[in-house]
Write a protein that holds these residues in place. Structure first.
Motif, mmCIF file in Angstrom:
data_model
loop_
_atom_site.group_PDB
_atom_site.id
_atom_site.type_symbol
_atom_site.label_atom_id
_atom_site.label_comp_id
_atom_site.label_asym_id
_atom_site.label_seq_id
_atom_site.Cartn_x
_atom_site.Cartn_y
_atom_site.Cartn_z
ATOM 1 N N LEU A 108 0.823 -1.212 0.000
ATOM 2 C CA LEU A 108 0.000 0.000 0.000
ATOM 3 C C LEU A 108 0.856 1.260 0.000
ATOM 4 O O LEU A 108 0.556 2.232 -0.705
ATOM 5 N N VAL A 109 1.937 1.258 0.770
ATOM 6 C CA VAL A 109 2.842 2.408 0.798
ATOM 7 C C VAL A 109 3.458 2.611 -0.581
ATOM 8 O O VAL A 109 3.515 3.733 -1.094
ATOM 9 N N GLU A 110 3.903 1.529 -1.202
ATOM 10 C CA GLU A 110 4.519 1.631 -2.530
ATOM 11 C C GLU A 110 3.513 2.106 -3.572
ATOM 12 O O GLU A 110 3.831 2.942 -4.411
ATOM 13 N N ALA A 111 2.286 1.582 -3.508
ATOM 14 C CA ALA A 111 1.248 2.015 -4.458
ATOM 15 C C ALA A 111 0.929 3.488 -4.250
ATOM 16 O O ALA A 111 0.774 4.246 -5.222
ATOM 17 N N LEU A 141 8.235 6.556 3.061
ATOM 18 C CA LEU A 141 7.084 6.901 3.884
ATOM 19 C C LEU A 141 6.338 8.052 3.232
ATOM 20 O O LEU A 141 6.946 8.991 2.738
ATOM 21 N N MET A 142 5.037 7.975 3.270
ATOM 22 C CA MET A 142 4.215 9.020 2.669
ATOM 23 C C MET A 142 4.240 10.272 3.554
ATOM 24 O O MET A 142 4.297 10.168 4.774
ATOM 25 N N PRO A 143 4.171 11.443 2.926
ATOM 26 C CA PRO A 143 4.093 12.680 3.701
ATOM 27 C C PRO A 143 2.923 12.624 4.678
ATOM 28 O O PRO A 143 1.855 12.111 4.367
ATOM 29 N N GLY A 144 3.170 13.145 5.866
ATOM 30 C CA GLY A 144 2.149 13.128 6.910
ATOM 31 C C GLY A 144 2.287 11.954 7.862
ATOM 32 O O GLY A 144 1.717 11.958 8.948
ATOM 33 N N TRP A 170 22.849 6.019 14.546
ATOM 34 C CA TRP A 170 21.889 4.921 14.454
ATOM 35 C C TRP A 170 21.484 4.753 13.005
ATOM 36 O O TRP A 170 21.486 5.712 12.234
ATOM 37 N N ASN A 171 21.060 3.553 12.666
ATOM 38 C CA ASN A 171 20.352 3.339 11.414
ATOM 39 C C ASN A 171 18.938 3.848 11.684
ATOM 40 O O ASN A 171 18.217 3.278 12.514
ATOM 41 N N GLY A 172 18.538 4.933 11.034
ATOM 42 C CA GLY A 172 17.247 5.556 11.309
ATOM 43 C C GLY A 172 16.058 4.630 11.164
ATOM 44 O O GLY A 172 15.219 4.539 12.070
ATOM 45 N N PRO A 173 15.934 3.912 10.017
ATOM 46 C CA PRO A 173 14.797 3.003 9.879
ATOM 47 C C PRO A 173 14.767 1.936 10.976
ATOM 48 O O PRO A 173 13.697 1.568 11.461
ATOM 49 N N ASP A 218 8.013 17.412 1.475
ATOM 50 C CA ASP A 218 9.262 17.363 0.706
ATOM 51 C C ASP A 218 10.024 16.063 0.909
ATOM 52 O O ASP A 218 11.104 15.885 0.357
ATOM 53 N N GLY A 219 9.497 15.166 1.744
ATOM 54 C CA GLY A 219 10.179 13.907 2.013
ATOM 55 C C GLY A 219 11.252 14.038 3.080
ATOM 56 O O GLY A 219 12.092 13.162 3.232
ATOM 57 N N LEU A 220 11.226 15.129 3.840
ATOM 58 C CA LEU A 220 12.156 15.319 4.946
ATOM 59 C C LEU A 220 11.463 14.890 6.237
ATOM 60 O O LEU A 220 10.321 14.439 6.209
#
Length: 158
Positions: free
Chosen positions: A73-76, A95-98, A142-145, A117-119
């Motif tokens: 769903l995220v990819e779509a 990750l989607m904005p918001g 850290w690895n953020g994800p 902006d994807g930040l």
């Protein structure tokens, strides 16, 4: 009728529970919120509260979405969105904005929100990566994800 121990709601059909949400006074929505979530939301508007409660009631009844479905769903959403996301991110961390990621660290809760902006916004500061946000929170690399539980380990390791 018997109480459903998972939700604290009378054993009524889920469709009836969901249909009732828009007509409930806010005081009742907040009481229901307190039954399902440990903290108040950062967004306190009615639509947000209703949608989160509806999702949670369905999640308790039917189970959470499997990880592979969530990823799909995220990819779509990313493919069909008119909102630009940061280029070069792997599908696993796209990750989607918001989207708001919540992480507890040293007895404090941190909320990082993906910007249009994807930040990544955290406490009024904007970071280019989840790893930068995690470094700001912890003071170490850290690895953020991984820190935010998007990759194996649920943020338990460095």
């Amino acid at each position: 009728m018997t109480d459903n121990k998972n939700t604290g709601i009378q054993a009524t059909p889920i469709s009836t529970q969901l249909a009732a949400l828009p007509s409930l006074p806010m005081a009742e929505l907040w009481a229901l919120w307190d039954q399902h979530f440990p903290r108040l939301p950062s967004h306190r508007n009615r639509n947000y509260v209703e949608s989160r409660l509806a999702y949670r009631i369905q999640e308790l009844t039917y189970g959470a979405l499997p990880t592979n479905i969530r990823k799909m769903l995220v990819e779509a959403g990313a493919r069909h969105s008119k909102i630009k996301s940061a280029a070069g991110r792997s599908a696993q961390t796209l990750l989607m904005p918001g989207t708001t990621l919540i992480r507890e660290w040293n007895e404090r809760e941190y909320r990082v929100t993906v910007t249009p902006d994807g930040l990544y916004a955290l406490d009024g500061q904007v970071f280019k990566s989840l790893s930068a946000a995690a470094r700001h929170i912890t003071g170490t690399r850290w690895n953020g994800p991984k820190f935010f539980g998007l990759r194996g380990g649920k943020g338990d390791g460095q």
